[in-house]
Motif scaffolding. Structure first.
Motif, short mmCIF file in Angstrom:
data_model
loop_
_atom_site.label_atom_id
_atom_site.label_comp_id
_atom_site.label_asym_id
_atom_site.label_seq_id
_atom_site.Cartn_x
_atom_site.Cartn_y
_atom_site.Cartn_z
N THR A 230 0.82 -1.22 0.00
CA THR A 230 0.00 0.00 0.00
C THR A 230 0.85 1.27 0.00
OG1 THR A 230 -0.12 -0.04 2.43
CG2 THR A 230 -1.87 -1.18 1.23
N ALA A 231 2.17 1.13 -0.12
CA ALA A 231 3.08 2.29 -0.06
C ALA A 231 2.72 3.40 -1.04
CB ALA A 231 4.52 1.82 -0.27
N PRO A 232 2.31 3.11 -2.30
CA PRO A 232 1.98 4.20 -3.23
C PRO A 232 0.82 5.08 -2.76
CG PRO A 232 2.33 2.15 -4.42
CD PRO A 232 2.28 1.81 -2.96
N TYR A 233 0.00 4.59 -1.81
CA TYR A 233 -1.16 5.34 -1.34
C TYR A 233 -0.91 6.03 0.00
CZ TYR A 233 -3.82 2.83 -4.91
OH TYR A 233 -4.28 2.34 -6.10
N GLN A 236 -1.86 9.72 0.29
CA GLN A 236 -3.17 10.12 -0.23
C GLN A 236 -4.19 10.24 0.90
OE1 GLN A 236 -4.65 7.86 -3.54
NE2 GLN A 236 -2.63 7.71 -4.53
N LYS A 237 -5.19 11.07 0.69
CA LYS A 237 -6.25 11.23 1.70
C LYS A 237 -7.07 9.95 1.79
CE LYS A 237 -8.65 14.90 2.09
NZ LYS A 237 -9.56 16.05 1.81
N PRO A 238 -7.39 9.49 3.00
CA PRO A 238 -8.19 8.27 3.15
C PRO A 238 -9.56 8.40 2.51
CG PRO A 238 -7.24 8.96 5.25
CD PRO A 238 -7.03 10.09 4.29
N SER A 274 -5.68 -1.28 3.88
CA SER A 274 -5.39 0.14 4.09
C SER A 274 -6.70 0.93 4.08
CB SER A 274 -4.47 0.65 2.97
OG SER A 274 -5.21 0.79 1.76
N LYS A 275 -6.59 2.24 4.13
CA LYS A 275 -7.78 3.10 4.08
C LYS A 275 -8.19 3.39 2.65
CE LYS A 275 -6.88 5.21 8.58
NZ LYS A 275 -6.62 6.44 9.35
N HIS A 276 -7.54 2.73 1.69
CA HIS A 276 -7.84 2.96 0.27
C HIS A 276 -8.23 1.70 -0.48
CE1 HIS A 276 -4.86 6.01 1.61
NE2 HIS A 276 -5.61 6.84 0.91
N HIS A 277 -8.15 0.54 0.17
CA HIS A 277 -8.29 -0.73 -0.54
C HIS A 277 -9.32 -1.67 0.08
CE1 HIS A 277 -4.18 0.56 -1.72
NE2 HIS A 277 -4.45 -0.07 -2.85
N ASP A 299 -8.19 -1.18 -5.40
CA ASP A 299 -8.44 0.24 -5.14
C ASP A 299 -9.94 0.45 -4.96
OD1 ASP A 299 -8.87 3.06 -5.41
OD2 ASP A 299 -6.89 3.23 -6.35
N ALA A 300 -10.34 0.89 -3.79
CA ALA A 300 -11.77 1.06 -3.49
C ALA A 300 -12.37 2.29 -4.14
CB ALA A 300 -11.96 1.13 -1.97
N LYS A 301 -11.54 3.05 -4.87
CA LYS A 301 -12.04 4.23 -5.58
C LYS A 301 -12.43 3.89 -7.02
CE LYS A 301 -10.88 9.09 -6.44
NZ LYS A 301 -9.84 10.13 -6.28
#
Length: 375
Positions: A230-233, A236-238, A274-277, A299-301
């Motif tokens: 998850t390092a690339p994220y 980034q904002k959660p 993570s807070k993004h996945h 990626d949850a986005k």
């Protein structure tokens, strides 16, 4: 073996055994019903027949909304699939992703109809026994304490093996001196049972120690492999909601690893991602690989797969240790074998405790006689 060396090994065996005996008896007694936890839970829980009325399973996002509707204002954070419960999905619903597990509300749904089939009784009889066995309701300190008792148990086994070898050079292997004193008969029984189930005790003791380190292992994985994935994220904002489709995340993971099945999906913000996945954990199709998990991060986005890796060796060791500890590999036959060895271990512990008490009693009786003889 020299007398001085033998005495040292005897003291190691005596004191490590004495310190851990009561707790090992406690673990053996609570472990017995856990060997058959699946069968006992099946008898205790209300079983509803799951019928696939449609050819197509309902969309996973729709099923999650059904679960959330039962607890307004709360959200799903995990979805689980059990290989033994076909056509069912279990949702964990909470007010926030990092809420303690005591706050979890669990619901089982029929994947074809959306019918709520009830909730597993995590606070039922088997749940209480499991907590008693794993951490004595003391959390991480309880686990680590039982792990320490496991280490002492391993030392007592090793020292017992070292002592048994020289003894058996003078006698027939497996002998029990029935015509001698009661204490000698119990000593021979203790030695015979102990050496006969040594391999099993080592396996169960070692896997038990590994299981008590589950929180430590999770922490190592979070700070190691998960942090790398998850390092690339990191900067980034959660994400705070409006996640991409849960159904699409599941399909993406299945398309990425075609020879495995979905076991668990963790939502963003939970300890396993993570807070993004979304973290979709896949399991194999064989008896062995079904115990192992492989994470697929999505990626949850935008719903795209960002990384997938095999778990580190220390995590896989934990995955394999837990079912082996309870004999949950070879069906009913292995469970019966585990039960027999568990009962034998209880006998070894009881006879060991009896021998210590008998020895102490004999020493107290001989002391006055020795003083009289010297005076």
């Amino acid at each position: 073996m020299e007398l001085k060396t033998a005495k040292r090994w005897f003291n190691w065996h005596k004191w490590t055994s004495l310190i851990c005996t009561i707790f090992l008896l406690y673990l053996c007694l609570t472990g017995l019903p856990l060997i058959f936890h699946e069968e006992i839970e099946h008898l205790l829980e209300d079983q509803k027949e799951v019928i696939a009325r449609d050819q197509q399973k309902l969309d996973l996002d729709h099923l999650a909304k059904i679960a959330e509707s039962k607890y307004p204002g709360e959200k799903v954070r995990y979805a689980f699939w059990d290989e033994n419960d076909k056509n069912k999905v279990l949702f964990d619903v909470v007010d926030k992703p990092d809420a303690p597990y005591e706050k979890s509300k669990y619901l089982v749904l029929n994947e074809y109809t959306g019918e709520v089939l009830g909730a597993p009784k995590t606070d039922g009889l088997m749940g209480i026994i499991l907590k008693l066995h794993t951490d004595m309701f003391l959390g991480i300190p309880g686990k680590l304490f039982l792990g320490l008792m496991g280490i002492l148990f391993m030392i007592s086994i090793i020292s017992g093996i070292v002592l048994y070898g020289p003894i058996m050079k003078k006698f027939d292997f497996g002998m029990v001196r029935k015509n001698k004193s009661k204490r000698l008969k119990w000593l021979d029984t203790h030695n015979l049972l102990g050496i006969a189930i040594t391999a099993w005790m080592v396996v169960v003791g070692f896997t038990g120690i590994i299981n008590t380190l589950s929180d430590v292992i999770l922490g190592l994985w979070q700070q190691g492999q998960l942090a790398e994935m998850t390092a690339p994220y990191k900067n980034q904002k959660p994400l705070t909601g409006n996640f991409s489709s849960l159904e699409e995340a599941k399909k993406s993971a299945e398309n990425t690893i075609k020879d495995m099945k979905v076991s668990v999906i963790a939502f963003p913000g939970t300890p396993f991602t993570s807070k993004h996945h979304y973290a979709v954990f896949m399991r194999g199709n064989t008896e062995l690989t079904a115990k192992l998990l492989k994470p697929v991060l999505i990626d949850a986005k935008n719903g795209k797969v960002t990384d997938t890796r095999d778990m580190p060796w220390y995590v896989n060791t934990l995955f394999l240790s837990e079912p082996l500890h309870f004999g949950n590999y070879g069906g009913m036959v292995l469970k019966i074998i585990w039960t027999v060895f568990d009962v034998f271990t209880i006998l070894v512990l009881i006879t060991g405790l009896y021998l210590w008490i008998a020895r102490r009693k004999a020493e107290r009786q001989w002391k006055p006689l020795s003083k009289k003889a010297l005076s």
